[in-house]
Design an enzyme around this catalytic site. Structure first.
Site, PDB file in Angstrom:
ATOM      1  N   CYS A  42       0.821  -1.212   0.000  1.00  0.00           N
ATOM      2  CA  CYS A  42       0.000   0.000   0.000  1.00  0.00           C
ATOM      3  C   CYS A  42       0.855   1.262   0.000  1.00  0.00           C
ATOM      4  CB  CYS A  42      -0.937  -0.031   1.217  1.00  0.00           C
ATOM      5  SG  CYS A  42      -2.005   1.402   1.280  1.00  0.00           S
ATOM      6  N   CYS A  47      -1.544   1.792  -3.000  1.00  0.00           N
ATOM      7  CA  CYS A  47      -2.486   2.890  -2.778  1.00  0.00           C
ATOM      8  C   CYS A  47      -1.844   4.281  -2.759  1.00  0.00           C
ATOM      9  CB  CYS A  47      -3.214   2.736  -1.442  1.00  0.00           C
ATOM     10  SG  CYS A  47      -3.321   1.067  -0.793  1.00  0.00           S
ATOM     11  N   LYS A  50       0.109   5.474  -5.991  1.00  0.00           N
ATOM     12  CA  LYS A  50      -0.931   5.552  -7.035  1.00  0.00           C
ATOM     13  C   LYS A  50      -1.789   6.793  -6.850  1.00  0.00           C
ATOM     14  CE  LYS A  50      -4.825   3.754  -6.274  1.00  0.00           C
ATOM     15  NZ  LYS A  50      -5.785   2.734  -5.830  1.00  0.00           N
ATOM     16  N   TYR A 177      -9.563  -3.086 -11.237  1.00  0.00           N
ATOM     17  CA  TYR A 177      -9.428  -1.682 -10.829  1.00  0.00           C
ATOM     18  C   TYR A 177      -8.017  -1.141 -11.037  1.00  0.00           C
ATOM     19  CZ  TYR A 177      -7.250  -2.472  -6.196  1.00  0.00           C
ATOM     20  OH  TYR A 177      -6.393  -2.785  -5.181  1.00  0.00           O
ATOM     21  N   GLU A 181      -7.383   2.170 -13.254  1.00  0.00           N
ATOM     22  CA  GLU A 181      -6.773   3.319 -12.559  1.00  0.00           C
ATOM     23  C   GLU A 181      -5.486   3.754 -13.255  1.00  0.00           C
ATOM     24  OE1 GLU A 181      -8.230   2.823  -7.906  1.00  0.00           O
ATOM     25  OE2 GLU A 181      -6.334   1.945  -8.506  1.00  0.00           O
ATOM     26  N   HIS A 435     -26.820  22.148  -0.498  1.00  0.00           N
ATOM     27  CA  HIS A 435     -26.999  22.723  -1.817  1.00  0.00           C
ATOM     28  C   HIS A 435     -26.035  23.876  -2.056  1.00  0.00           C
ATOM     29  CE1 HIS A 435     -29.211  23.594  -5.455  1.00  0.00           C
ATOM     30  NE2 HIS A 435     -29.184  24.878  -5.133  1.00  0.00           N
ATOM     31  N   GLU A 440     -26.353  15.890  -3.162  1.00  0.00           N
ATOM     32  CA  GLU A 440     -27.717  16.110  -2.644  1.00  0.00           C
ATOM     33  C   GLU A 440     -28.717  15.218  -3.367  1.00  0.00           C
ATOM     34  OE1 GLU A 440     -29.551  20.059  -3.542  1.00  0.00           O
ATOM     35  OE2 GLU A 440     -27.724  20.441  -4.663  1.00  0.00           O
TER      36      GLU A 440
HETATM   37  C1  LIG Z   1      -1.165  -0.793  -7.603  1.00  0.00           C
HETATM   38  C2  LIG Z   1      -2.000  -1.093  -6.369  1.00  0.00           C
HETATM   39  C3  LIG Z   1      -2.909  -0.174  -5.936  1.00  0.00           C
HETATM   40  C4  LIG Z   1      -3.678  -0.441  -4.812  1.00  0.00           C
HETATM   41  N1  LIG Z   1      -4.580   0.488  -4.410  1.00  0.00           N
HETATM   42  C5  LIG Z   1      -5.337   0.271  -3.324  1.00  0.00           C
HETATM   43  C6  LIG Z   1      -6.271   1.233  -2.886  1.00  0.00           C
HETATM   44  O1  LIG Z   1      -6.417   2.306  -3.481  1.00  0.00           O
HETATM   45  N2  LIG Z   1      -7.002   0.970  -1.772  1.00  0.00           N
HETATM   46  C7  LIG Z   1      -6.857  -0.207  -1.083  1.00  0.00           C
HETATM   47  O2  LIG Z   1      -7.528  -0.403  -0.074  1.00  0.00           O
HETATM   48  N3  LIG Z   1      -5.977  -1.161  -1.486  1.00  0.00           N
HETATM   49  C8  LIG Z   1      -5.222  -0.944  -2.590  1.00  0.00           C
HETATM   50  N4  LIG Z   1      -4.325  -1.897  -2.992  1.00  0.00           N
HETATM   51  C9  LIG Z   1      -4.265  -3.182  -2.268  1.00  0.00           C
HETATM   52  C10 LIG Z   1      -3.452  -3.074  -0.989  1.00  0.00           C
HETATM   53  O3  LIG Z   1      -2.183  -2.527  -1.266  1.00  0.00           O
HETATM   54  C11 LIG Z   1      -3.309  -4.446  -0.361  1.00  0.00           C
HETATM   55  O4  LIG Z   1      -4.589  -5.018  -0.199  1.00  0.00           O
HETATM   56  C12 LIG Z   1      -2.641  -4.368   1.012  1.00  0.00           C
HETATM   57  O5  LIG Z   1      -1.379  -3.779   0.922  1.00  0.00           O
HETATM   58  C13 LIG Z   1      -2.525  -5.773   1.615  1.00  0.00           C
HETATM   59  O6  LIG Z   1      -1.854  -5.719   2.830  1.00  0.00           O
HETATM   60  P1  LIG Z   1      -1.069  -6.996   3.368  1.00  0.00           P
HETATM   61  O7  LIG Z   1      -0.645  -6.659   4.756  1.00  0.00           O
HETATM   62  O8  LIG Z   1      -1.847  -8.215   3.140  1.00  0.00           O
HETATM   63  O9  LIG Z   1       0.208  -7.133   2.430  1.00  0.00           O
HETATM   64  P2  LIG Z   1       1.274  -6.104   1.893  1.00  0.00           P
HETATM   65  O10 LIG Z   1       0.913  -4.707   2.172  1.00  0.00           O
HETATM   66  O11 LIG Z   1       1.526  -6.501   0.490  1.00  0.00           O
HETATM   67  O12 LIG Z   1       2.565  -6.403   2.760  1.00  0.00           O
HETATM   68  C14 LIG Z   1       3.265  -7.611   2.653  1.00  0.00           C
HETATM   69  C15 LIG Z   1       4.716  -7.336   3.060  1.00  0.00           C
HETATM   70  O13 LIG Z   1       5.357  -8.568   3.310  1.00  0.00           O
HETATM   71  C16 LIG Z   1       6.688  -8.498   2.839  1.00  0.00           C
HETATM   72  N5  LIG Z   1       7.133  -9.883   2.658  1.00  0.00           N
HETATM   73  C17 LIG Z   1       6.635 -10.777   1.792  1.00  0.00           C
HETATM   74  N6  LIG Z   1       7.225 -11.986   1.984  1.00  0.00           N
HETATM   75  C18 LIG Z   1       8.101 -11.815   3.012  1.00  0.00           C
HETATM   76  C19 LIG Z   1       8.981 -12.698   3.691  1.00  0.00           C
HETATM   77  N7  LIG Z   1       9.066 -13.991   3.372  1.00  0.00           N
HETATM   78  N8  LIG Z   1       9.754 -12.202   4.691  1.00  0.00           N
HETATM   79  C20 LIG Z   1       9.669 -10.881   5.038  1.00  0.00           C
HETATM   80  N9  LIG Z   1       8.834 -10.024   4.422  1.00  0.00           N
HETATM   81  C21 LIG Z   1       8.061 -10.476   3.445  1.00  0.00           C
HETATM   82  C22 LIG Z   1       6.567  -7.686   1.560  1.00  0.00           C
HETATM   83  O14 LIG Z   1       7.803  -7.119   1.191  1.00  0.00           O
HETATM   84  C23 LIG Z   1       5.521  -6.648   1.960  1.00  0.00           C
HETATM   85  O15 LIG Z   1       6.136  -5.498   2.489  1.00  0.00           O
HETATM   86  C24 LIG Z   1      -3.518  -1.662  -4.106  1.00  0.00           C
HETATM   87  C25 LIG Z   1      -2.575  -2.595  -4.546  1.00  0.00           C
HETATM   88  C26 LIG Z   1      -1.823  -2.320  -5.653  1.00  0.00           C
HETATM   89  C27 LIG Z   1      -0.818  -3.333  -6.126  1.00  0.00           C
END
Ligand SMILES: Cc1cc2nc3c(=O)[nH]c(=O)nc-3n(C[C@H](O)[C@H](O)[C@H](O)COP(=O)(O)OP(=O)(O)OC[C@H]3O[C@@H](n4cnc5c(N)ncnc54)[C@H](O)[C@@H]3O)c2cc1C
Length: 459
Positions: A42, A47, A50, A177, A181, A435, A440
């Protein structure tokens, strides 16, 4: 660093960071392992960057309208300024995430973590094992590239957020999406943008009116759209990438981006060492409290393949902690999740689409308003906004609300509060209009545009 923790979190993204911090506030001894950058998808490549790009892309539309409001603007866009400023901001946020964790005495480990057993995590680079009473997997998702010849010449959203120079033309494959986007962003930044999608309309699963109205708006802004066609081969050329499509056509683009879905990030995670298998979608199966088949190992967020949104990952992380560190069993209600699509115009949506509502309830009322917003009335812009409300029959409960237009994401957040309280059409009617606003419309709908009786559209 002492090597036995109450909780070891693998992944420092939305879900992992929230869980680690909250567990620490309840007195648990917590470590969190991140292999790339704190903040996760994110903050670093989702997010946040973006949305910053969305803001940048909106200026061209504003400048187009400016003359009608008396402004003469001679604007030039500089991509590297935007890129540098975006990078500064995400580095600032990354630092904040890390600092907050450390302020709560969470041990932050920069390494790759893999499961070594039900209570053990291996730090791959340090080549050492740390022990934990519980392990939380929050490794998120990774972009998926189709298995085609030359796929390596295509990029994903990760690289599109870091183009060294803006391509002159861009082809995006996908209809979700992220695809729309990014198409909207690069269109707004002046890139000749095309989109190809193997189905027949973008944004499957969203309300059909919103899908087709957005399609029209994107087309009228200049998006070149192709349906029923997918990329079958990419070849590098001197000036870009030559694309072969499934319908036999070929064309060259400056860059090609795959937005063809995201996969749970489970590769080489050592799940087998704790007896954890994957479901049909390649995600980690968990129960209502995030528990996997291994009682000491839990998972939240995108790696569980449920709803891939930041606020959902955060809620799941928080619910896990409430359940296991505050003796307060907490489940998530997935039925009313508001969401936005940050295109231009923007979508804000919550609840059932018309198609879902009629399937579930048979008797529903549908209210629709489409009109040119005041901001467009002085100029040549013809783009309309859409407000749509779906309710149970005769002024009953609001089942779905779908908005296409400026600030739709902001509006839908507030509608979500009313809907979480089971608001009815009569409640909306009691609210007094603000308004002149576009919103509205939501409280001034009189008779339904049409109704469904026993699943049949009437009127
Ligand atoms: C382009 C894009 C736009 C998005 N826009 C939106 C939006 O506008 N609104 C919204 O709500 N969501 C959005 N999302 C989705 C959102 O980013 C994810 O749903 C959210 O980040 C998921 O959180 P998470 O904790 O599951 O994983 P993540 O945030 O992906 O975190 C996982 C972390 O684990 C780390 N990792 C992975 N494997 C290992 C390992 N073995 N050892 C140590 N570290 C590791 C990774 O490096 C990463 O930092 C978007 C996603 C993308 C790709």
């Amino acid at each position: 660093m002492s090597d036995i923790f109450d909780l070891v979190v693998i992944g420092g993204g939305s879900g992992g960071v929230r869980a680690a911090r909250m567990a620490a506030t309840y007195g648990a001894k917590v470590a969190i392992i991140e292999e790339y950058r704190y903040g996760g998808t994110c903050v670093i490549r989702g997010c946040v960057p973006k949305k910053l790009f969305v803001y940048a892309s909106q200026f061209s539309g504003i400048f187009e309208n400016a003359a009608d409001f008396g402004w003469q603007v001679d604007a030039k866009f500089n991509w590297s300024t935007l890129l540098n400023n975006k990078n500064k901001e995400i580095t600032r946020l990354e630092g904040l995430y890390k600092k907050t964790l450390q302020n709560w005495d969470v041990t932050t480990i920069e390494d790759r973590g893999v499961i070594e057993g039900p209570n053990a995590v291996r730090l791959v680079n340090a080549d050492k094992v740390i022990k934990a009473k519980r392990i939380l997997i929050a490794t998120g998702g990774v972009p998926f590239k189709p298995n085609i010849k030359g796929a390596e010449f295509g990029i994903t959203s990760n690289e599109a957020l870091d183009f060294k120079t803006l391509p002159k033309s861009l082809l995006i494959e996908g209809g979700g999406y992220i695809a729309v986007e990014f198409a909207s962003i690069f269109l707004g930044l002046g890139v000749k943008t095309s989109l190809t999608y193997r189905r027949d309309l973008i944004l499957r699963g969203f309300d059909d009116d919103v899908r087709s109205d957005l399609e029209q708006s994107l087309k009228s802004r200049g998006l070149d759209m192709h349906y029923q066609a997918s990329i079958i081969k990419l070849e590098k050329t001197k000036t870009g990438v030559l694309v072969s499509f499934s319908n036999g056509e070929q064309a060259e683009f400056g860059a090609v981006m795959f937005a063809t879905g995201r996969m749970p990030n489970v590769k080489d995670l050592g799940l087998g060492k704790a007896g954890i298998s994957l479901n049909g979608q390649g995600a980690i199966d968990v129960d209502d409290y995030g528990q996997t088949m291994c009682p000491s190992i839990f998972a939240v967020g995108d790696v569980t393949g449920r709803v891939q949104l930041t606020p959902v990952a955060i809620r799941e992380g928080a619910a896990f902690v409430e359940t296991f560190y505050n003796d307060n069993p907490t489940k998530i209600d997935y039925s009313l999740i508001p969401t936005a699509v940050f295109t231009e115009p923007e979508i804000g949506t919550i609840g059932l689409s018309e198609e879902q509502a009629v399937k579930n309830y048979k008797n529903i009322d549908v209210y629709i308003a489409r009109f040119r917003p005041m901001k467009n009335t002085l100029g040549a812009k013809t783009e309309k906004v859409l407000f749509k409300l779906i309710t149970r029959k005769d002024g009953g409960r609001v089942l779905g609300c779908h908005i296409l237009g400026h600030s739709a994401g902001e509006m839908i957040q507030l509608i979500a509060i009313a809907m979480a309280m089971n608001a009815t059409k009569a409640d909306f009617d009691r609210a007094i209009a603000v308004h002149p606003t576009a919103a509205e419309e939501l409280v001034t709908f009189k008779a339904p545009s049409y109704v469904y009786e026993n699943g049949e559209k009437v009127g």
